[in-house]
Design a protein around this motif. Structure first.
Motif, PDB file in Angstrom:
ATOM      1  N   THR A 141      47.904   0.897  39.042  1.00 57.38           N
ATOM      2  CA  THR A 141      47.542  -1.276  40.095  1.00 57.38           C
ATOM      3  C   THR A 141      49.317  -0.611  40.909  1.00 57.38           C
ATOM      4  OG1 THR A 141      49.220  -2.262  38.204  1.00 57.38           O
ATOM      5  CG2 THR A 141      47.007  -2.159  38.467  1.00 57.38           C
ATOM      6  N   ASP A 142      49.772   0.306  40.602  1.00 56.46           N
ATOM      7  CA  ASP A 142      51.356   0.289  41.536  1.00 56.46           C
ATOM      8  C   ASP A 142      51.028   1.477  42.526  1.00 56.46           C
ATOM      9  OD1 ASP A 142      54.113   2.104  42.692  1.00 56.46           O
ATOM     10  OD2 ASP A 142      54.228  -0.319  41.762  1.00 56.46           O
ATOM     11  N   GLU A 143      51.107   1.286  43.901  1.00 54.57           N
ATOM     12  CA  GLU A 143      50.617   1.872  44.919  1.00 54.57           C
ATOM     13  C   GLU A 143      51.363   3.548  44.896  1.00 54.57           C
ATOM     14  OE1 GLU A 143      50.050   1.480  49.602  1.00 54.57           O
ATOM     15  OE2 GLU A 143      50.208   0.124  48.490  1.00 54.57           O
ATOM     16  N   ASP A 144      52.763   3.020  45.076  1.00 57.66           N
ATOM     17  CA  ASP A 144      53.635   4.609  44.673  1.00 57.66           C
ATOM     18  C   ASP A 144      53.567   4.953  43.741  1.00 57.66           C
ATOM     19  OD1 ASP A 144      55.078   3.203  47.209  1.00 57.66           O
ATOM     20  OD2 ASP A 144      56.963   2.283  45.843  1.00 57.66           O
ATOM     21  N   ASN A 145      53.087   4.846  42.681  1.00 56.33           N
ATOM     22  CA  ASN A 145      52.453   5.687  41.269  1.00 56.33           C
ATOM     23  C   ASN A 145      51.168   6.221  41.755  1.00 56.33           C
ATOM     24  OD1 ASN A 145      54.765   4.801  39.655  1.00 56.33           O
ATOM     25  ND2 ASN A 145      53.745   3.590  38.691  1.00 56.33           N
ATOM     26  N   GLN A 146      50.580   6.194  42.251  1.00 57.05           N
ATOM     27  CA  GLN A 146      49.040   6.226  42.412  1.00 57.05           C
ATOM     28  C   GLN A 146      49.322   7.611  43.471  1.00 57.05           C
ATOM     29  OE1 GLN A 146      46.546   3.221  44.190  1.00 57.05           O
ATOM     30  NE2 GLN A 146      45.706   2.565  42.407  1.00 57.05           N
ATOM     31  N   ILE A 147      50.087   7.715  44.628  1.00 59.83           N
ATOM     32  CA  ILE A 147      50.896   8.077  45.316  1.00 59.83           C
ATOM     33  C   ILE A 147      51.445   9.365  44.707  1.00 59.83           C
ATOM     34  CG2 ILE A 147      52.469   9.553  47.218  1.00 59.83           C
ATOM     35  CD1 ILE A 147      51.875   6.337  48.069  1.00 59.83           C
ATOM     36  N   ILE A 148      51.810   9.576  43.742  1.00 58.59           N
ATOM     37  CA  ILE A 148      52.671  10.637  42.405  1.00 58.59           C
ATOM     38  C   ILE A 148      52.035  10.898  41.925  1.00 58.59           C
ATOM     39  CG2 ILE A 148      54.340  10.758  40.952  1.00 58.59           C
ATOM     40  CD1 ILE A 148      55.831   8.789  41.948  1.00 58.59           C
ATOM     41  N   LEU A 149      50.605  10.249  41.637  1.00 59.01           N
ATOM     42  CA  LEU A 149      49.956  11.120  40.387  1.00 59.01           C
ATOM     43  C   LEU A 149      49.096  11.563  41.022  1.00 59.01           C
ATOM     44  CD1 LEU A 149      48.655   7.883  38.329  1.00 59.01           C
ATOM     45  CD2 LEU A 149      49.431  10.205  37.479  1.00 59.01           C
ATOM     46  N   MET A 150      48.329  11.426  43.083  1.00 60.60           N
ATOM     47  CA  MET A 150      47.565  11.964  43.293  1.00 60.60           C
ATOM     48  C   MET A 150      48.133  13.813  44.282  1.00 60.60           C
ATOM     49  SD  MET A 150      44.699  10.347  45.013  1.00 60.60           S
ATOM     50  CE  MET A 150      44.249  11.200  45.726  1.00 60.60           C
ATOM     51  N   GLN A 151      49.589  13.436  44.824  1.00 57.03           N
ATOM     52  CA  GLN A 151      50.906  15.317  44.634  1.00 57.03           C
ATOM     53  C   GLN A 151      50.219  16.306  43.199  1.00 57.03           C
ATOM     54  OE1 GLN A 151      54.498  13.159  45.361  1.00 57.03           O
ATOM     55  NE2 GLN A 151      53.933  12.315  48.015  1.00 57.03           N
ATOM     56  N   ARG A 152      50.539  14.937  42.186  1.00 55.93           N
ATOM     57  CA  ARG A 152      50.402  15.738  41.056  1.00 55.93           C
ATOM     58  C   ARG A 152      48.944  16.240  41.168  1.00 55.93           C
ATOM     59  NH1 ARG A 152      50.345  14.020  34.532  1.00 55.93           N
ATOM     60  NH2 ARG A 152      50.143  16.389  33.371  1.00 55.93           N
ATOM     61  N   TYR A 153      47.817  15.635  41.256  1.00 56.18           N
ATOM     62  CA  TYR A 153      46.199  16.090  40.999  1.00 56.18           C
ATOM     63  C   TYR A 153      45.791  16.765  42.221  1.00 56.18           C
ATOM     64  CZ  TYR A 153      41.453  15.371  41.047  1.00 56.18           C
ATOM     65  OH  TYR A 153      39.848  16.135  41.307  1.00 56.18           O
ATOM     66  N   VAL A 154      46.986  17.248  43.133  1.00 60.81           N
ATOM     67  CA  VAL A 154      46.685  18.461  44.217  1.00 60.81           C
ATOM     68  C   VAL A 154      47.465  19.285  44.041  1.00 60.81           C
ATOM     69  CG1 VAL A 154      47.402  19.142  46.913  1.00 60.81           C
ATOM     70  CG2 VAL A 154      46.192  16.398  46.155  1.00 60.81           C
ATOM     71  N   ARG A 155      48.426  19.512  43.087  1.00 60.98           N
ATOM     72  CA  ARG A 155      49.247  20.630  43.009  1.00 60.98           C
ATOM     73  C   ARG A 155      48.234  21.513  41.857  1.00 60.98           C
ATOM     74  NH1 ARG A 155      53.933  17.065  43.234  1.00 60.98           N
ATOM     75  NH2 ARG A 155      52.909  17.128  40.342  1.00 60.98           N
ATOM     76  N   VAL A 156      48.012  20.256  40.492  1.00 59.74           N
ATOM     77  CA  VAL A 156      47.700  20.908  39.842  1.00 59.74           C
ATOM     78  C   VAL A 156      45.795  21.886  40.383  1.00 59.74           C
ATOM     79  CG1 VAL A 156      45.735  20.322  37.338  1.00 59.74           C
ATOM     80  CG2 VAL A 156      47.975  19.603  38.476  1.00 59.74           C
ATOM     81  N   LYS A 157      45.182  20.923  40.868  1.00 57.14           N
ATOM     82  CA  LYS A 157      43.726  21.859  42.138  1.00 57.14           C
ATOM     83  C   LYS A 157      44.116  22.459  42.513  1.00 57.14           C
ATOM     84  CE  LYS A 157      39.299  20.189  42.986  1.00 57.14           C
ATOM     85  NZ  LYS A 157      38.559  20.349  42.314  1.00 57.14           N
ATOM     86  N   GLU A 158      45.345  22.997  43.603  1.00 60.23           N
ATOM     87  CA  GLU A 158      45.532  24.013  43.615  1.00 60.23           C
ATOM     88  C   GLU A 158      45.348  25.614  42.890  1.00 60.23           C
ATOM     89  OE1 GLU A 158      45.740  25.529  46.757  1.00 60.23           O
ATOM     90  OE2 GLU A 158      44.907  23.456  47.543  1.00 60.23           O
ATOM     91  N   ILE A 159      46.047  25.064  41.559  1.00 60.12           N
ATOM     92  CA  ILE A 159      45.857  25.990  40.338  1.00 60.12           C
ATOM     93  C   ILE A 159      44.845  26.455  39.759  1.00 60.12           C
ATOM     94  CG2 ILE A 159      46.567  26.215  37.613  1.00 60.12           C
ATOM     95  CD1 ILE A 159      49.068  24.478  38.514  1.00 60.12           C
ATOM     96  N   GLU A 160      44.033  25.316  39.636  1.00 60.46           N
ATOM     97  CA  GLU A 160      42.532  25.539  39.480  1.00 60.46           C
ATOM     98  C   GLU A 160      41.214  25.902  40.008  1.00 60.46           C
ATOM     99  OE1 GLU A 160      38.323  22.762  39.091  1.00 60.46           O
ATOM    100  OE2 GLU A 160      39.837  22.717  40.504  1.00 60.46           O
ATOM    101  N   LYS A 161      42.035  25.700  41.908  1.00 57.78           N
ATOM    102  CA  LYS A 161      40.976  27.087  42.870  1.00 57.78           C
ATOM    103  C   LYS A 161      41.405  28.246  42.726  1.00 57.78           C
ATOM    104  CE  LYS A 161      40.646  27.011  47.500  1.00 57.78           C
ATOM    105  NZ  LYS A 161      41.322  26.426  48.946  1.00 57.78           N
ATOM    106  N   GLY A 162      42.869  29.084  42.252  1.00 59.88           N
ATOM    107  CA  GLY A 162      43.368  29.821  41.919  1.00 59.88           C
ATOM    108  C   GLY A 162      42.240  30.475  40.841  1.00 59.88           C
ATOM    109  N   ILE A 163      42.452  29.432  39.609  1.00 61.44           N
ATOM    110  CA  ILE A 163      41.503  30.425  38.410  1.00 61.44           C
ATOM    111  C   ILE A 163      40.224  30.716  39.102  1.00 61.44           C
ATOM    112  CG2 ILE A 163      40.831  29.779  35.899  1.00 61.44           C
ATOM    113  CD1 ILE A 163      43.133  28.280  36.213  1.00 61.44           C
ATOM    114  N   SER A 164      39.161  29.336  39.590  1.00 64.75           N
ATOM    115  CA  SER A 164      37.769  29.886  39.634  1.00 64.75           C
ATOM    116  C   SER A 164      38.430  30.585  40.838  1.00 64.75           C
ATOM    117  CB  SER A 164      37.877  28.088  40.354  1.00 64.75           C
ATOM    118  OG  SER A 164      37.831  27.320  39.751  1.00 64.75           O
ATOM    119  N   THR A 165      38.719  30.535  41.972  1.00 67.26           N
ATOM    120  CA  THR A 165      38.521  32.282  42.432  1.00 67.26           C
ATOM    121  C   THR A 165      38.414  33.507  42.057  1.00 67.26           C
ATOM    122  OG1 THR A 165      39.672  30.655  44.432  1.00 67.26           O
ATOM    123  CG2 THR A 165      39.702  33.023  44.866  1.00 67.26           C
TER     124      THR A 165
END
Length: 667
Positions: free
Chosen positions: A635-659
């Protein structure tokens, strides 16, 4: 406790095909041997023996292991007992070290029952050959029946003296425990607590299990008093279950396998006489009506059974009802009826060996046709009885699992019964439909999903960008057996992907590879180092990875054999499951269709990296799923931003693996 050096010597000496082949009729298929599983009922062989790996695996019930495990499962032996059995088979001297009192007691109890049974057999034999009473009464009886000395000795026949406690007293002087005499049924305790010999005054027929150990006895009285039972058999015990035993099978199994036929008779004397005539593939279900377990014993060695009946009409009709069980187990059954007043024992003595064999060859009839003729004679011209015969015959045909065989018998019986074939077919279908409804119509032909081992042939194992230009995947797909792995991959769980890594390690971990951009390396260290940041969720997979780490810390590399024979049963079971496969690539695929399917070992780099990155993708997918769930709950907006940033970083890793894997990532 058996010394480790001795255990190693036994494991090095045993040949899985020799050990299993004593109990299961094996046929070659590809690089493996196949047969009907001895641990569950099956009509289509799913029991595989890998000679190269020294293991067996049933893809029906899932049982698997090495030679030691097979003996333990089949003979219900403990681990030390199985090792001793194999050591005896290969003439290896056992060196033992001291075990705990509890373990020693547990191991010794079952062995003690075998020992006292063997001792009793020797006692009965010595009594017959070496005492006046034994020679006059016991040996005299067998000689009168026409049995030669070599047959008497081969089957270890004997005589129990007409005394209340001759065996008991002799065995006690030798240091044997009364408890084991009573447990095996050699002695009985009366109402007053007094122990006395069960088989006194009888000629003795020792009963061997399939591996040759004596487990029980049949004793025949020589007195004519009708109040005295003609035969007395050993009671059920820890080592003797009469429904699971066929008299003479130990001496007959090689001949049954070689001749691909088993002669089934009724009594001990029938077995001895027919065996003496040079027909060694003969057994009897003495002491019990024929059981399903006994039929399955036969089916391990052959699918052909010939029943040798005596000429008693009442006995014939009674036996007909039980023989349907043989058909139901998928065996082919023929019947030989001897002239009135004769059984196999008396007939072979009357006509001699040569004429006896000739009579069997000329007079054996298919069971269904034989049964039809017998019942028709009984029905005569009575239409009600004839209708019952038709129903009875079709019931037997309905038990035949092979549709082609069933259709042949329908046609033959249509002629004999003088009834239209379509009527018999309609009745057959009605019976089969009723059976399917009663059984719940289970699916057939497909092993449980957890029994599929990852295949060695599949385009999926080669990422799309890894195929050399001159080795593109064929436009026409391989047959279902070869693409099964590809289908499974689409629904693969995380645990299955972990097991795929273990499979690659077991099959190729000790191999040295030379890749252009990597210094020569062994596959196991390369895989382990690339998965250092991955946690294995499957406990048994994690244990195997830890074992690899332990070996590598000592500067060693294990092979699949180290895990097949591992003391941890979970590790051993998983290893056998992963290195076994019920499928083999047919040569016709390449030779006839001119389609080449690459084997995973031909591009080891792609295979290994594919396995690593598929597992990493599963782990990353799991992390992304967890982050999404956290974002939804946060529910905390700042924590959501931190989680979103983490999600983007992990998503980049997934993209490299999937490629690398050639997958399409949905944004």
């Amino acid at each position: 406790m058996i010394a480790k050096e001795t255990v190693d010597k036994i494991l090095q000496a045993v040949r899985i095909e020799d050990v299993v082949g004593e109990f299961v009729h094996l046929k070659k298929r590809g690089t493996s041997l196949i047969g009907n599983c001895p641990f569950h009922n099956e009509k289509t062989p799913s029991f595989n023996v890998s000679v190269n790996k020294g293991i067996y695996k049933c893809f029906g019930c899932g049982k698997g292991g090495d030679s030691v495990r097979f003996i333990m499962e089949h003979e219900k032996y403990s681990y030390p007992e199985a090792l001793k059995f194999l050591a005896n088979k290969y003439n290896i001297e056992i060196e033992e070290i001291e075990a705990s009192p509890e373990q020693q007691a547990a191991d010794n109890r079952r062995e003690s029952l075998y020992i006292i049974s063997s001792y009793a057999s020797k006692f009965f034999a010595e009594t017959m050959w070496e005492t006046t009473e034994g020679q006059t009464i016991g040996l005299g009886y067998f000689k009168e029946r026409g049995f030669r000395d070599d047959i008497i000795r081969k089957f270890e026949l004997g005589f129990s003296p007409d005394s209340w406690d001759a065996l008991i007293e002799k065995s006690k002087r030798e240091g044997f425990n009364e408890e084991f005499l009573e447990t095996t049924g050699l002695a009985i305790r009366n109402d007053k607590g007094k122990l006395y010999d069960r088989f006194r005054g009888r000629v003795m027929f020792p009963i061997h299990n399939i591996s040759g150990r004596i487990i029980g006895f049949g004793g025949r009285t020589l007195v004519t008093d009708k109040k005295v039972p003609k035969y007395v058999n050993s009671p059920e015990s820890e080592i003797y279950h009469k429904s699971n035993v066929l008299y003479g099978l130990f001496h007959a199994k090689k001949a049954i396998r070689d001749l691909d036929n088993c002669y089934l008779v009724e009594g001990y004397a029938d077995v001895l006489s027919v065996h003496q005539a040079g027909i060694e593939n003969v057994v009897a279900s003495s002491g019990t009506s024929l059981t399903t377990e006994q039929i399955r014993l036969i089916s391990r060695f052959t699918k052909n059974v010939t029943i040798l009946y005596d000429g008693d009409a009442a006995g014939i009709k009674a036996s007909l009802r039980g023989l349907d069980m043989i058909l139901e187990e998928g065996l082919d059954v023929k019947v030989v009826l001897f002239p009135d007043g004769h059984d196999p024992d008396s007939y072979v003595h009357q006509v001699g060996s040569s004429q006896f064999k000739s009579y069997i060859e000329k007079n054996q009839k298919d069971f269904i046709l034989y049964k039809t003729n017998i019942l028709l004679k009984d029905a005569a011209n009575d239409p009600i009885k004839k209708a019952a015969v038709i129903h009875d015959v079709v019931e037997s045909i309905a038990k035949i699992p092979d549709d082609i065989k069933a259709s042949v018998f329908i046609r033959e019986c249509s002629f004999l019964l003088q009834i239209e074939e379509r009527v018999l077919i309609a009745e057959l279908n009605k019976l089969r439909l009723g059976k399917l409804k009663r059984d719940g119509n289970p699916s057939q032909g497909f092993p449980p999903s957890n029994q599929y081992s990852p295949g060695a042939y599949s385009p999926v194992q080669y990422p799309s960008d890894q195929f050399p230009s001159d080795q593109s995947p064929p436009d026409e797909l391989p047959p279902p057996d070869e693409i099964l792995y590809a289908t499974e991959k689409a629904v693969e769980t995380e645990e299955r992907q972990e097991k795929e890594i273990i499979r690659l390690l077991l099959n190729y971990g000790h191999e040295l590879v030379k890749w252009d951009d990597i210094t020569d390396t062994y596959i196991a260290p390369y895989v382990i180092s690339n998965l250092a940041d991955v946690t294995f969720d499957s406990p048994v997979c994690a244990k195997i990875i830890q074992e690899y780490n332990n070996y590598m810390e000592r500067g060693e590399l294990p092979t699949d054999q180290d895990f097949i024979h591992h003391s941890d049963q979970e590790i051993s079971d998983l290893t056998i499951s992963l290195v076994s496969s019920p499928y083999a690539l047919s040569e016709n695929w390449k030779n006839s269709r001119k389609i080449y399917v690459k084997h995973e070992s031909e591009n080891m780099r792609s295979t290994i990296l594919g396995g690593i990155f598929h597992l990493k993708k599963k782990k990353v997918d799991k992390i992304l799923k967890n982050i999404r769930e956290e974002i939804q709950k946060e529910t905390d907006e700042d924590n959501q931003i931190i989680l979103m940033q983490r999600y983007v970083r992990v998503k980049e890793i997934e993209k490299g693996i999937s490629t690398f894997l050639g997958s399409v990532v949905v944004k």
